[in-house]
Design a protein around this motif. Structure first.
Motif, mmCIF file in Angstrom:
data_model
loop_
_atom_site.group_PDB
_atom_site.id
_atom_site.type_symbol
_atom_site.label_atom_id
_atom_site.label_comp_id
_atom_site.label_asym_id
_atom_site.label_seq_id
_atom_site.Cartn_x
_atom_site.Cartn_y
_atom_site.Cartn_z
ATOM 1 N N UNK A 170 0.848 -1.195 0.000
ATOM 2 C CA UNK A 170 0.000 0.000 0.000
ATOM 3 C C UNK A 170 0.879 1.239 0.000
ATOM 4 N N UNK A 171 0.767 2.047 1.036
ATOM 5 C CA UNK A 171 1.541 3.292 1.113
ATOM 6 C C UNK A 171 2.914 3.097 1.764
ATOM 7 N N UNK A 172 3.173 1.893 2.303
ATOM 8 C CA UNK A 172 4.451 1.654 3.006
ATOM 9 C C UNK A 172 5.531 1.235 2.011
ATOM 10 N N UNK A 173 6.585 2.003 1.955
ATOM 11 C CA UNK A 173 7.700 1.696 1.051
ATOM 12 C C UNK A 173 8.716 0.862 1.832
ATOM 13 N N UNK A 174 8.557 -0.460 1.798
ATOM 14 C CA UNK A 174 9.291 -1.347 2.703
ATOM 15 C C UNK A 174 10.685 -1.690 2.195
ATOM 16 N N UNK A 175 10.878 -1.637 0.874
ATOM 17 C CA UNK A 175 12.196 -1.938 0.296
ATOM 18 C C UNK A 175 12.461 -0.901 -0.789
ATOM 19 N N UNK A 176 13.617 -0.242 -0.684
ATOM 20 C CA UNK A 176 13.896 0.906 -1.553
ATOM 21 C C UNK A 176 15.128 0.678 -2.408
ATOM 22 N N UNK A 221 21.307 -7.615 8.731
ATOM 23 C CA UNK A 221 20.912 -6.998 10.005
ATOM 24 C C UNK A 221 20.114 -5.726 9.759
ATOM 25 N N UNK A 222 19.407 -5.281 10.783
ATOM 26 C CA UNK A 222 18.617 -4.057 10.684
ATOM 27 C C UNK A 222 17.585 -4.040 11.790
ATOM 28 N N UNK A 223 17.164 -2.841 12.128
ATOM 29 C CA UNK A 223 16.191 -2.665 13.206
ATOM 30 C C UNK A 223 14.823 -3.229 12.783
ATOM 31 N N UNK A 224 13.898 -3.297 13.706
ATOM 32 C CA UNK A 224 12.531 -3.747 13.389
ATOM 33 C C UNK A 224 11.970 -2.893 12.247
ATOM 34 N N UNK A 225 11.384 -3.571 11.275
ATOM 35 C CA UNK A 225 10.762 -2.845 10.164
ATOM 36 C C UNK A 225 11.727 -2.358 9.099
ATOM 37 N N UNK A 226 12.985 -2.810 9.157
ATOM 38 C CA UNK A 226 13.995 -2.326 8.203
ATOM 39 C C UNK A 226 13.804 -2.873 6.791
ATOM 40 N N UNK A 269 15.281 1.349 7.323
ATOM 41 C CA UNK A 269 14.102 1.931 6.677
ATOM 42 C C UNK A 269 14.009 1.578 5.195
ATOM 43 N N UNK A 270 14.252 0.306 4.905
ATOM 44 C CA UNK A 270 14.060 -0.185 3.546
ATOM 45 C C UNK A 270 15.249 -0.024 2.623
#
Ligand code: ATP
Ligand code: MG
Length: 244
Positions: A16-22, A37-42, A222-223
């Motif tokens: 939807x509006x969430x850009x999860x992988x950039x 590795x990466x924080x929650x939601x990365x 953040x993606x």
């Protein structure tokens, strides 16, 4: 340099509006153990769900063993030799260890009228051998998977990947909720896989574990990919800085 085992270019995922992988570009050589590795939601699970056919990328290309590839379903990933191990989802708890090992690849024998039925005995025998090959000793392969400990479950899943000669193994938080002893066993498996030329993507919030087993460390935030380092060139405090 030989061609990468897996190569992705310009990979994006929107939910939807969430850009999860950039705009992910990544090449993974064959037999590398890559720690992600990466924080929650990365975006870590998003990336591996694309590789395992659970989700599709919104944009971007995947090359596997040099060929452009579309991974639309989990079956596509299986056919390529990509096996994914999650903490609980890769097994059916009520079914036997043997049946779980052969999910999607069941052995059949043929009846006189030409219809196949499951060859339980052959599967049970082969399952025990496959499990013993990873150094896990179970008395029977007929017991339901729900009776196994977390570490044994990971062992069975890894035995499955090795027995069916998976070419790439993805482990997303495989040591969550495991005892120290079981965790060490899983970390041993990961090292064995790399040594056998199987490419591994290992995701964990435990940066010590990632540092211990990986050849290379990639960090997402953040993606986006924010770091890509040889393990020998980094340490745990630096890794903490990278993801926070
Ligand atoms: N099925 C989904 N539908 C909508 N949004 C999703 C979905 N899956 C993930 N997201 C969102 O996409 C972003 C990336 O999530 P993802 O699960 O890839 O992160 P992660 O790095 O695996 O995090 P964690 O370490 O917590 O497992 C987050 O903002 C998340 O809320
Ligand atoms: Mg995740």
């Amino acid at each position: 340099m030989s061609e990468p085992h897996l190569s992705v270019r310009g990979l994006h995922k929107w939910y939807g509006a969430v850009h999860a992988l950039r705009d992910l570009d990544l090449d993974i050589p064959k037999g590398q153990v890559l720690g992600l590795i990466g924080d929650n939601g990365a975006g870590k699970s998003t990336f591996i769900k694309i590789l395992s056919g659970v989700h599709q990328q919104t944009e971007g290309q995947i090359h596997f063993e040099g060929k452009p590839t579309r991974i639309v379903t989990p079956r596509d990933a299986m056919n390529l030799g990509i096996e994914t191990i999650y903490q609980y989802t890769a097994m059916v708890p009520e079914m036997s260890i043997a049946r779980n090992l052969f999910i999607g690849r069941e052995k059949r024998k043929w009846g006189v009228r030409g219809f196949g039925f499951l060859d339980q005995r052959a599967m049970a025998k082969e399952a025990l051998e496959a499990i013993a090959d990873v150094g896990l000793h179970l008395r029977s392969a007929e017991a339901p998977v729900k009776d196994l400990s977390g570490g044994q479950l990971q062992g069975v899943a890894i035995a499955r990947a090795m027995h069916f000669r998976s070419r790439m193994l993805i482990l997303d938080e495989p040591t969550n909720h495991l005892s120290v002893k079981e965790t060490n066993k899983v970390l041993d498996y990961v090292r064995q896989l790399g040594a056998q030329g199987i490419t591994v993507i290992f995701i964990s919030h435990n940066l010590h574990h990632v540092h211990e087993v990986s050849d290379r460390i990639v960090a997402f935030a953040q993606g986006s990919k924010v770091a890509d380092l040889e393990t020998a060139d980094t340490d745990v405090p630096t890794m903490i800085d990278l993801i926070t």
